[in-house]
Design a protein around this motif. Structure first.
Motif, PDB file in Angstrom:
ATOM      1  N   GLU A 122      -5.840  -8.543  -9.383  1.00  0.00           N
ATOM      2  CA  GLU A 122      -6.220  -9.721 -10.162  1.00  0.00           C
ATOM      3  C   GLU A 122      -7.371  -9.451 -11.123  1.00  0.00           C
ATOM      4  OE1 GLU A 122      -7.548 -14.383  -9.620  1.00  0.00           O
ATOM      5  OE2 GLU A 122      -6.673 -13.296  -7.951  1.00  0.00           O
ATOM      6  N   LEU A 126      -7.094 -10.086 -15.078  1.00  0.00           N
ATOM      7  CA  LEU A 126      -7.922 -11.083 -15.751  1.00  0.00           C
ATOM      8  C   LEU A 126      -8.706 -10.452 -16.908  1.00  0.00           C
ATOM      9  CD1 LEU A 126      -9.301 -13.248 -12.801  1.00  0.00           C
ATOM     10  CD2 LEU A 126      -7.781 -14.002 -14.630  1.00  0.00           C
ATOM     11  N   GLN A 150      -8.941 -17.842 -12.558  1.00  0.00           N
ATOM     12  CA  GLN A 150      -8.311 -16.988 -11.570  1.00  0.00           C
ATOM     13  C   GLN A 150      -6.994 -17.632 -11.132  1.00  0.00           C
ATOM     14  OE1 GLN A 150     -11.275 -16.512  -8.478  1.00  0.00           O
ATOM     15  NE2 GLN A 150     -12.093 -14.683  -9.465  1.00  0.00           N
TER      16      GLN A 150
END
Length: 265
Positions: A122, A126, A150
């Motif tokens: 992640e 991002l 997120q």
């Protein structure tokens, strides 16, 4: 004219300092020299025309010539909540959504999404998405870079929806129904309700809107029901089935038209 974003502390009363990749881009890619002009924004409240005075790959110093009006941002603050699509489709949603005028992106997990979510990746993802949003904002002459949240779970998405004035849930079954409600109709009904509640001036002119888009497999009926229970309005984007990466872009454009930015309202 080239446009760059900096942190607020890099912009002073009469000077701005650009570092990192942007400084390297100015010097080595654009080959800009002292006395050439650029546009610089702190992404919050200030945008300026500046003249380069010192030019090095690690740091560029520019003197502020004049402060510019911040008139390219939409009055409506629209967040695209996108169920995670496969491949690089999310990158396209962020790039084109930023160009058109989205204020934020909220990726989330839903029942029928095809991609297997990997939380370990992640942070890197991002970072990649944020870079795409920054570059798209510069290209489109935005005054701010959209926020990318997120990845949310389905429950977290429903909770987050409570913070918006209007939540539109793009649901293909709504397009097949005889009584199907389009975005234009939903906005008109919402405006009427705001007027009845005496909130027309404050809410209807600059609302916070959440546009919820499903994955390649669409939304499950139970998700549509849960979204409506949470206050969302199910809407159609037409009688044709759109790709997931197309739906958010179409919905965003419809909303900006309804806001009056593209000739509607």
């Amino acid at each position: 004219m080239q446009r760059y974003f900096v942190e607020p502390e890099q912009m002073r009363d009469n000077q701005v300092i650009i570092t990192g990749e942007d400084a390297n881009h100015i010097v080595r890619v654009m080959r800009m020299k002292p006395n050439e002009k650029i546009i610089v924004s702190d992404g919050v409240s200030r945008t300026a025309l500046a003249r380069i005075s010192e030019s090095e790959p690690a740091s560029v110093v520019a003197e502020i010539v004049e402060w510019l009006p911040r008139n390219s941002e939409p009055a409506w603050s629209i967040t695209i909540a996108q169920s995670l699509p496969k491949g690089d489709k999310m990158e396209l949603v962020i790039q084109k959504g930023t160009e058109i005028g989205a204020m934020a992106f909220l990726p989330f997990q839903s029942k029928r999404m095809i991609v297997q979510y990997d939380g370990k990746k992640e942070a890197k993802r991002l970072e990649r998405w944020s870079k795409i949003a920054k570059e798209a904002a510069e290209q489109a002459h935005r005054h701010r870079i959209p926020i990318i949240s997120q990845v949310h779970s389905w429950r977290e998405l429903l909770k987050a929806a409570e913070g918006f004035d209007l939540v539109l849930f793009c649901y293909e079954q709504e397009g097949h129904a005889a009584h199907g409600r389009g975005i234009g109709t939903a906005v008109k009904e919402w405006r009427s309700k705001q007027e009845e509640m005496g909130k027309a001036d404050e809410k209807a002119n600059s609302p916070k809107v959440l546009l919820v888009v499903g994955p390649e497999g669409g939304f499950a009926e139970e998700e549509a029901s849960q979204a409506e229970e949470a206050g969302a309005i199910c809407v159609s984007l037409g009688k044709r089935i759109l790709r997931t990466e197309t739906a958010g872009i179409v919905g965003l454009t419809c909303l900006l038209y309804e806001s009056g930015e593209m000739g509607g309202a």
